[in-house]
Design an enzyme around this catalytic site. Structure first.
Site, PDB file in Angstrom:
ATOM      1  N   ASP A 158      88.631  -3.962 -31.424  1.00 17.34           N
ATOM      2  CA  ASP A 158      88.792  -2.084 -31.284  1.00 17.34           C
ATOM      3  C   ASP A 158      90.316  -1.823 -31.103  1.00 17.34           C
ATOM      4  O   ASP A 158      90.805  -2.441 -30.187  1.00 17.34           O
ATOM      5  CB  ASP A 158      87.522  -1.263 -31.291  1.00 17.34           C
ATOM      6  CG  ASP A 158      86.923  -0.303 -32.391  1.00 17.34           C
ATOM      7  OD1 ASP A 158      88.567   0.531 -31.981  1.00 17.34           O
ATOM      8  OD2 ASP A 158      86.299  -0.319 -33.015  1.00 17.34           O
ATOM      9  N   HIS A 220      87.449   4.625 -28.409  1.00 15.99           N
ATOM     10  CA  HIS A 220      86.774   4.587 -29.991  1.00 15.99           C
ATOM     11  C   HIS A 220      86.481   3.247 -29.814  1.00 15.99           C
ATOM     12  O   HIS A 220      85.486   3.629 -29.676  1.00 15.99           O
ATOM     13  CB  HIS A 220      88.018   3.984 -31.296  1.00 15.99           C
ATOM     14  CG  HIS A 220      87.196   3.588 -32.947  1.00 15.99           C
ATOM     15  ND1 HIS A 220      86.880   2.624 -33.246  1.00 15.99           N
ATOM     16  CD2 HIS A 220      86.080   4.668 -32.686  1.00 15.99           C
ATOM     17  CE1 HIS A 220      85.893   2.400 -34.015  1.00 15.99           C
ATOM     18  NE2 HIS A 220      86.116   4.226 -34.455  1.00 15.99           N
ATOM     19  N   SER A 400      81.772   4.092 -38.329  1.00 14.86           N
ATOM     20  CA  SER A 400      82.115   3.721 -36.500  1.00 14.86           C
ATOM     21  C   SER A 400      81.520   3.136 -35.823  1.00 14.86           C
ATOM     22  O   SER A 400      81.169   2.285 -34.898  1.00 14.86           O
ATOM     23  CB  SER A 400      83.426   3.961 -35.797  1.00 14.86           C
ATOM     24  OG  SER A 400      84.627   3.640 -36.638  1.00 14.86           O
TER      25      SER A 400
END
Length: 690
Positions: A158, A220, A400
């Site tokens: 990520d 994220h 996600s």
């Protein structure tokens, strides 16, 4: 150099397999394709002289840009130097015959003639797939039973991980960074040392290097990692835990920083995107660590693009994902946030990957979630609170957020079933999950406690009352529109913790002002317009204190476009009102004690400071009665004392208590004690509003 059509929300991923065997001359499916190889194409695979597959439109892209990045799959690793001579080598994998090159038209023409080349596809950058959940899937119960994922490791590929965040501290076992630098694409490294590849401690730390710039939004990966393996023990303000708080983490940064609007989109630069080649390098690193003895059970990819209604087993990822699966590592992939009703993104479409869609806390399919026959599992993905860099917390929504629930669940299952195969672990999740039916398809939502402990949630538990309107509603340019939801069956006023989820697609979303209008006309502002916000999608959950308004009636979402030129629509919205009731008559002994119960589930954390209890009791000489609320932890909250002077009949009253030291989920009881013999009655019903 001007790069056109590089927005990852619409591009298709390269559709050719990494292989060391016969050539692939198959026409690859486009992003929206459902095609499978034709008989003629399949026959072509059997000849070693077949021409390479060249992704359509590559020549047009080269003509527009001068040079582009391509991923070249050779027949064997020994053939890689032949391909490398066609352009500038920017990356080569160490285990698979894949080279990433910069090529011009002459280089592309040369590659098209090489019999040692299987395929040539563009190396496109893509975005992470954005958007309380642990009790919903039963992971609090597995944690209480000592099944925390201890002994297992998961990898998160990520935007890096804040390795010193208190939710993750001392849990990061290995780090690596694959962050291509490419001036032609305005791409620079996000590795803390500024190089295109970095390994070792600190190499994927999202609190260091370029990612420390909050404007880049590298949150994220840390958020995803927290959902999978976070541990909030002793951490003030933290969620209790992620799914597998005993597991360890491999953090791999696979994103680069892009500074050009030609790549990021108008007004969106700078941005963070991930080249396909970086993801493949990260997956190869996971395989290397697994082969070196690291007990990895899953690799999480919360990213993707494209639209696939059939398995895409001819994409670049397939051989790497297959190799990981053979080694005992599942590749868990977010299905994508385009709202496709019968399709998922790549690489979730790879048959050997585990494709994960998102559900709400009420087990509805999240409006933004891709879904369909290719989906393997659902997991919660709306308003998930987890860690972000800087030692902070944030609520995000998206597939996600759903994928790492599955990644963590596999670690918990591995601890519980150390000798099971990966196929058996996946089957355990699928066979014990809660079935979610939609569009003629049924997909299980993971229920970890059922898979690990053989325990399902209490079937008598109330879900949170939830109402939705998923009809598209156009937003007039420089105008106002409302979308309505009728709410019925709820007593009294709305909760102080009313939740509203909004899904809006609108170019330059900062032009929008959003309000919630209650049945009594009271307006609750949700979002003010922001002329500096150039994003195109709103996936947000807002919490409002609507306790001044009635719960039942017509609620409206009002959206006002305050500027001209940009357009869009309300894709859908829902309202969640934690109001619960028990309207079964319960006799009150004369004298004696009666109890009426409400069993709650799916609610994280503690009850609110203003918990409302509405009580209706039919009883002569009500002053004989003492009334208490008993919380799931046994704590007693007095509601009404007995009053021997009160000779009135019946009770129809609201009581407010501060119950924030008690858990919200569990069995709540209304306890009514008749202290004096002579008068009789019954509990007609009661409601609990959190």
């Amino acid at each position: 150099m001007k790069l056109r059509v590089l927005t990852c929300l619409i591009v298709a991923l390269a559709a050719t397999a990494i292989a060391t065997g016969p050539a692939y001359a198959v026409q690859a499916p486009s992003a929206a394709s459902t095609a499978t190889p034709t008989a003629a194409a399949s026959a072509a695979q059997q000849t070693t002289s077949a021409a390479p597959y060249i992704e359509p439109q590559l020549s047009a892209r080269v003509a527009a840009a001068g040079k582009i990045r391509v991923n070249v799959v050779s027949r064997t690793r020994a053939d890689m130097p032949d391909a490398a001579a066609s352009g500038q080598v920017v990356q080569q994998l160490s285990r698979f015959p894949l080279s990433t090159l910069h090529v011009d038209q002459a280089g592309l023409d040369r590659l098209a003639k090489l019999p040692s080349v299987l395929s040539v596809t563009e190396d496109r950058p893509m975005r992470p797939s954005l958007a309380e959940s642990i009790p919903l899937i039963g992971a609090d119960k597995t944690r209480a039973a000592g099944k925390t994922g201890a002994g297992s490791v998961v990898a998160v590929l990520d935007t890096g991980v804040a390795v010193n965040h208190p939710f993750l501290k001392d849990r990061v076992l290995e780090e690596a960074c694959f962050s291509p630098i490419d001036a032609d694409y305005s791409a620079t490294s996000l590795c803390p040392d500024g190089t295109a590849e970095q390994e070792g401690p600190g190499s994927a730390d999202a609190d260091q290097g370029p990612c420390a710039d909050v404007a880049l939004d590298c949150d994220h990966g840390t958020h995803v990692a927290g959902i999978a393996v976070g541990d909030g023990t002793g951490v003030a303000g933290a969620p209790p835990a992620g799914v597998a708080p005993g597991a360890e983490l491999v953090a791999i940064q696979v994103f680069s920083k892009f500074s050009s609007e030609d790549v990021c989109g108008p007004g969106a630069a700078p941005c963070v995107l991930s080249f396909t080649s970086a993801q493949l390098a990260g997956l190869e690193k996971v395989l290397e660590l697994k082969n070196a003895g690291v007990p990895l059970v899953a690799a999480n990819l919360s990213l993707g693009s494209g639209q696939y209604t059939a398995a895409c087993d001819d994409v670049l990822y397939k051989t790497v994902i297959d190799s990981l699966r053979t080694a005992g590592v599942a590749t868990v992939v977010a299905a994508g946030n385009d709202g496709f009703g019968a399709a998922v993104a790549a690489p979730a479409c790879v048959s050997s990957a585990i494709a994960v869609g998102a559900t709400t806390d009420q087990d509805g399919v999240a409006a933004f979630s891709n879904r369909g026959a290719l989906l393997d599992l659902f997991a919660p993905g709306v308003s998930i609170v987890s860690s972000v860099p800087g030692g902070k917390w944030a609520s995000l929504s998206g597939t996600s957020m759903a994928a790492p629930h599955v990644t963590g669940a596999l670690a918990v299952l591995r601890q519980a079933l150390p000798n099971a195969t990966l196929d058996q672990l996946e089957t355990a999740l699928k066979s014990t999950g809660k079935s979610i039916a939609y569009n003629g398809v049924t997909t299980p939502r993971i229920q970890v406690d059922a898979a690990v402990l053989g325990k399902a949630p209490d079937p008598g538990a109330w879900p949170i009352p939830y109402f939705q309107n998923m009809k598209d509603t156009a937003i007039p340019d420089h105008g106002t529109v409302t979308s309505s939801i009728p709410v019925t069956g709820l007593m009294g006023t709305a909760p102080a913790t009313t939740e509203v989820y909004v899904d809006i697609h609108h170019t330059w979303r900062g032009e929008l002002k959003i309000d919630l209008i209650a049945p009594d006309g009271k307006v609750y502002p949700l979002q003010a317009n922001d002329p500096n916000d150039s994003g195109d999608i709103i996936h947000e959950t807002y919490t409002v204190n609507a306790s001044a308004s009635p719960a039942s009636g017509t609620w409206k979402l009002r959206v006002q476009d305050v500027e001209y030129l940009d357009t869009g629509f309300i894709d859908g919205w829902w309202i969640r009102l934690p109001c619960f009731g028990n309207w079964d008559d319960t006799a009150i002994p004369d004298p004696g004690v009666a109890e009426s119960s409400i069993v709650l589930a799916w609610i994280n954390g503690n009850a609110p400071t203003r918990t409302r209890v509405h009580v209706e009791i039919d009883h002569t000489w009500r002053g004989d009665l003492k009334i208490d609320l008993v919380a799931p932890d046994g704590k007693v909250y007095p509601l009404r004392a007995a009053d021997p002077k009160d000779g009135t009949d019946n009770i129809d009253e609201n009581y407010w208590v501060n119950a924030n030291v008690s858990p919200a989920s569990g069995t709540w009881k209304l306890r009514v004690e008749d202290l004096v013999k002579g008068d009789k009655g019954f509990i007609n019903g009661w409601t609990l509003t959190l």
